[in-house]
Design a protein around this motif. Structure first.
Motif, PDB file in Angstrom:
ATOM      1  N   LEU A 125     -13.460   2.527   1.764  1.00 29.10           N
ATOM      2  CA  LEU A 125     -12.048   2.151   1.845  1.00 29.10           C
ATOM      3  C   LEU A 125     -11.132   3.320   2.180  1.00 29.10           C
ATOM      4  CD1 LEU A 125     -11.799  -0.239  -1.252  1.00 29.10           C
ATOM      5  CD2 LEU A 125     -12.105  -0.860   1.154  1.00 29.10           C
ATOM      6  N   ILE A 126     -11.685   4.529   2.280  1.00 25.76           N
ATOM      7  CA  ILE A 126     -10.830   5.696   2.508  1.00 25.76           C
ATOM      8  C   ILE A 126     -11.293   6.540   3.685  1.00 25.76           C
ATOM      9  CG2 ILE A 126     -10.107   5.856   0.104  1.00 25.76           C
ATOM     10  CD1 ILE A 126     -12.204   8.038  -0.294  1.00 25.76           C
ATOM     11  N   SER A 127     -12.298   6.108   4.409  1.00 29.31           N
ATOM     12  CA  SER A 127     -12.852   6.925   5.484  1.00 29.31           C
ATOM     13  C   SER A 127     -12.478   6.441   6.877  1.00 29.31           C
ATOM     14  CB  SER A 127     -14.389   6.975   5.358  1.00 29.31           C
ATOM     15  OG  SER A 127     -14.780   7.568   4.143  1.00 29.31           O
ATOM     16  N   LEU A 128     -11.615   5.465   6.969  1.00 26.56           N
ATOM     17  CA  LEU A 128     -11.228   4.954   8.273  1.00 26.56           C
ATOM     18  C   LEU A 128     -10.404   6.002   9.017  1.00 26.56           C
ATOM     19  CD1 LEU A 128     -11.425   2.372  10.007  1.00 26.56           C
ATOM     20  CD2 LEU A 128      -9.232   1.674   9.045  1.00 26.56           C
ATOM     21  N   LEU A 138     -12.713  -7.497   5.013  1.00 24.37           N
ATOM     22  CA  LEU A 138     -13.359  -8.200   3.898  1.00 24.37           C
ATOM     23  C   LEU A 138     -12.659  -7.891   2.579  1.00 24.37           C
ATOM     24  CD1 LEU A 138     -17.113  -7.681   4.856  1.00 24.37           C
ATOM     25  CD2 LEU A 138     -15.785  -9.789   5.030  1.00 24.37           C
ATOM     26  N   PHE A 139     -12.190  -6.663   2.416  1.00 25.81           N
ATOM     27  CA  PHE A 139     -11.491  -6.319   1.182  1.00 25.81           C
ATOM     28  C   PHE A 139     -10.183  -7.099   1.067  1.00 25.81           C
ATOM     29  CE2 PHE A 139      -8.694  -3.661  -1.425  1.00 25.81           C
ATOM     30  CZ  PHE A 139      -9.489  -3.518  -2.560  1.00 25.81           C
ATOM     31  N   THR A 140      -9.520  -7.317   2.194  1.00 21.30           N
ATOM     32  CA  THR A 140      -8.322  -8.156   2.177  1.00 21.30           C
ATOM     33  C   THR A 140      -8.665  -9.573   1.737  1.00 21.30           C
ATOM     34  OG1 THR A 140      -7.445  -6.828   4.001  1.00 21.30           O
ATOM     35  CG2 THR A 140      -6.334  -8.901   3.542  1.00 21.30           C
ATOM     36  N   LEU A 141      -9.813 -10.069   2.187  1.00 18.58           N
ATOM     37  CA  LEU A 141     -10.263 -11.395   1.744  1.00 18.58           C
ATOM     38  C   LEU A 141     -10.546 -11.417   0.243  1.00 18.58           C
ATOM     39  CD1 LEU A 141     -12.675 -12.556   4.603  1.00 18.58           C
ATOM     40  CD2 LEU A 141     -10.347 -13.343   4.135  1.00 18.58           C
ATOM     41  N   VAL A 142     -11.000 -10.292  -0.308  1.00 18.71           N
ATOM     42  CA  VAL A 142     -11.237 -10.212  -1.750  1.00 18.71           C
ATOM     43  C   VAL A 142      -9.929 -10.439  -2.508  1.00 18.71           C
ATOM     44  CG1 VAL A 142     -11.865  -8.648  -3.630  1.00 18.71           C
ATOM     45  CG2 VAL A 142     -13.278  -8.741  -1.588  1.00 18.71           C
ATOM     46  N   VAL A 196      -4.567  -4.308  -7.720  1.00 22.72           N
ATOM     47  CA  VAL A 196      -5.569  -4.106  -6.676  1.00 22.72           C
ATOM     48  C   VAL A 196      -6.533  -2.985  -7.041  1.00 22.72           C
ATOM     49  CG1 VAL A 196      -4.248  -2.434  -5.340  1.00 22.72           C
ATOM     50  CG2 VAL A 196      -5.816  -3.966  -4.166  1.00 22.72           C
ATOM     51  N   LYS A 197      -6.170  -2.142  -8.005  1.00 21.26           N
ATOM     52  CA  LYS A 197      -7.069  -1.070  -8.414  1.00 21.26           C
ATOM     53  C   LYS A 197      -8.370  -1.605  -8.977  1.00 21.26           C
ATOM     54  CE  LYS A 197      -4.120   0.980 -11.096  1.00 21.26           C
ATOM     55  NZ  LYS A 197      -3.517   1.955 -12.040  1.00 21.26           N
ATOM     56  N   ASP A 198      -8.333  -2.745  -9.643  1.00 18.65           N
ATOM     57  CA  ASP A 198      -9.567  -3.338 -10.161  1.00 18.65           C
ATOM     58  C   ASP A 198     -10.501  -3.738  -9.028  1.00 18.65           C
ATOM     59  OD1 ASP A 198      -8.643  -3.033 -12.746  1.00 18.65           O
ATOM     60  OD2 ASP A 198      -7.733  -5.028 -12.811  1.00 18.65           O
ATOM     61  N   ASP A 199      -9.944  -4.233  -7.922  1.00 17.74           N
ATOM     62  CA  ASP A 199     -10.777  -4.592  -6.781  1.00 17.74           C
ATOM     63  C   ASP A 199     -11.362  -3.348  -6.117  1.00 17.74           C
ATOM     64  OD1 ASP A 199     -10.284  -7.338  -7.076  1.00 17.74           O
ATOM     65  OD2 ASP A 199      -8.373  -7.149  -6.021  1.00 17.74           O
ATOM     66  N   VAL A 200     -10.578  -2.286  -6.018  1.00 12.34           N
ATOM     67  CA  VAL A 200     -11.088  -1.029  -5.456  1.00 12.34           C
ATOM     68  C   VAL A 200     -12.217  -0.484  -6.318  1.00 12.34           C
ATOM     69  CG1 VAL A 200     -10.503   1.358  -4.891  1.00 12.34           C
ATOM     70  CG2 VAL A 200      -8.895  -0.483  -4.354  1.00 12.34           C
ATOM     71  N   ARG A 201     -12.032  -0.513  -7.624  1.00  7.52           N
ATOM     72  CA  ARG A 201     -13.061  -0.029  -8.541  1.00  7.52           C
ATOM     73  C   ARG A 201     -14.318  -0.892  -8.448  1.00  7.52           C
ATOM     74  NH1 ARG A 201     -10.302  -0.610 -12.729  1.00  7.52           N
ATOM     75  NH2 ARG A 201      -9.157   1.351 -12.515  1.00  7.52           N
ATOM     76  N   ALA A 202     -14.142  -2.192  -8.305  1.00  9.63           N
ATOM     77  CA  ALA A 202     -15.300  -3.082  -8.180  1.00  9.63           C
ATOM     78  C   ALA A 202     -16.073  -2.802  -6.896  1.00  9.63           C
ATOM     79  CB  ALA A 202     -14.838  -4.542  -8.214  1.00  9.63           C
ATOM     80  N   PHE A 203     -15.356  -2.527  -5.803  1.00  5.91           N
ATOM     81  CA  PHE A 203     -16.034  -2.194  -4.547  1.00  5.91           C
ATOM     82  C   PHE A 203     -16.834  -0.899  -4.689  1.00  5.91           C
ATOM     83  CE2 PHE A 203     -16.001   0.398  -0.692  1.00  5.91           C
ATOM     84  CZ  PHE A 203     -16.696  -0.431   0.184  1.00  5.91           C
TER      85      PHE A 203
END
Length: 446
Positions: free
Chosen positions: A175-178, A80-84, A140-147
């Protein structure tokens, strides 16, 4: 009669002077505002639709990231994050696409018989380079922060409650626990998909091949973050003790002690470098995206150096052994992906006049500084003594601020391309871009 004739001449010269001023680099802000006035409604619709889809995907990803079958959930979260990120791509390309009919260069192309290009074709051409720019330059950092913010605000007290219980809540960690092993498997699948669709895109087969290759490229990068972080964490001590790394640190320490001004110089460089990136490299990155949308674009090194002294050096390189070329390609891959498209954009923009890019960068920086003040003014105007009322106002204020900044930025990019392309065409030089109409597909029989 002689007096009447003398007065008529300035009126005949007024139109050329107005046309000359309209093509001046210093008319860039006015051209951007002209495009914004003509295309305000479609820009608002595209931005709003993209913002809504992005918000829905982030909320869905944050919700799915908690519960049973945790690792399987995180695989879906990364998908889903890739879709973002793909939504950001589609929104940017769509906003640039809807203003193209307001450009003078587009009108000249239409008058020359060029057909209108489809949005899908522009998206397919732009996708791969956009993905490289988006990830390389940290957008992409903005998307990570938004998540992370979405996950935190979804259950504001869960992080604290689980910490009191001594439990791992998983809040903001989707996003970091996989698991690294799961990451490697999904990376392999994404790599195979990237390889397949990438080759189809290079061969010109498949209308969606570029988009699918971009999705696989992003998925490969995102799924690999956890495996890479685990590998770096396990080997950080080993790397720090290697002779080459130790020698470099020793050299830096000796230089700092013996060379006058060494520490001050690199400290000064470290302070101003982020501002150089924000003021020059980031505007060039968005201009690169605009050039991609508005015309065929070759982002490789050959296009950038064509017509310069470096072209002859490239000819000699092509005569070297195949293994030498491959090794150099591998060693320079990161640099070329980061800088070559930007250097090409700078070279193409320079055709419109040296002041054009300077004014574009200045307007870009001023626009984003003004956007920060706009957001702060909205927070002040909607401030309230009611506890947690900011949770109600933060999204509307952020939406208005981002809408204004993004819409004007896209118009600024379009106006910069328009001026550079139009000036280059009127001066009789080669066009900035090639044909952008839908290419003819070979028939099955051929």
């Amino acid at each position: 009669m002689s007096g009447t004739s003398a007065l008529a001449a300035p009126r005949q010269d007024a139109a050329p002077r107005r046309a000359s001023w309209a093509l001046s680099p210093y008319a860039l802000p006015l051209n951007a505002l002209r495009i914004l006035a003509k295309c305000a409604l479609p820009l608002i619709l595209w931005f709003s639709a993209g913002r809504l889809v992005r918000w829905a995907l982030l909320l869905l990803a944050a919700t799915i990231s908690h519960g049973s079958w945790y690792q399987a959930r995180l695989v879906v979260v990364m998908f889903l994050f890739t879709l973002v990120v793909m939504t950001s791509l589609a929104t940017t390309v769509g906003m640039l696409y809807v203003v193209r009919e307001a450009l003078l260069e587009t009108q000249a192309r239409r008058a020359g018989g060029e057909a209108k290009e489809s949005l899908l074709n522009a998206l397919n051409r732009t996708a791969l380079v956009f993905a490289g720019i988006y990830t390389t330059w940290g957008f992409v950092k903005d998307d990570v922060r938004a998540f992370m913010n979405m996950d935190l605000l979804r259950a504001p007290t869960q992080l604290f409650d689980d910490a009191v219980k001594g439990e791992h809540s998983g809040v903001m960690a989707g996003l970091i626990s996989l698991d690294p092993k799961v990451s490697l498997v999904t990376m392999a699948v994404a790599y195979l998909a990237k390889l397949y669709f990438g080759r189809r895109h290079e061969a010109g087969n498949g209308r969606f091949s570029g988009i699918m290759a971009t999705f696989a490229e992003l998925a490969f990068a995102f799924y690999g973050l956890n495996a890479l972080a685990a590998a770096v964490g396990a080997r950080s001590d080993w790397i720090g003790g290697r002779a080459a790394v130790a020698a470099w640190h020793d050299f830096a320490a000796k230089a700092e002690a013996s060379v006058p001004g060494w520490q001050e110089f690199w400290g000064w460089v470290g302070e101003i470098w982020p501002y150089v990136i924000d003021a020059l490299a980031v505007p060039l990155a968005w201009l690169t995206v605009g050039i991609l949308v508005y015309g065929a674009y070759a982002e490789d090194t050959q296009t950038t150096i064509r017509g310069t002294r470096l072209e002859q050096a490239a000819v000699h390189l092509e005569r070297t052994h195949d293994w030498t070329r491959r090794a150099l390609a591998k060693l320079s891959a990161g640099w070329t992906a980061r800088w070559i498209p930007l250097l090409n954009s700078l070279r193409l923009t320079a055709r419109g006049g040296a002041p054009l890019f300077g004014l574009f960068a200045l307007c870009y920086v001023g626009l984003h500084i003004g956007g920060d003040y706009l957001g702060r003014a909205g927070d002040y105007l909607l401030a309230s003594d009611t506890p947690y009322f900011w949770l109600v106002t933060v999204e509307p204020v952020g939406y208005v601020k981002d809408l204004v900044v993004t819409a004007v930025t896209m118009c600024l990019v379009a106006a910069t391309f328009d001026l550079a392309a139009t000036r280059s065409r009127l001066e009789g030089r080669a066009p900035l871009t090639g044909e952008t109409s839908e290419p003819d597909r070979p028939s099955p029989s051929s």
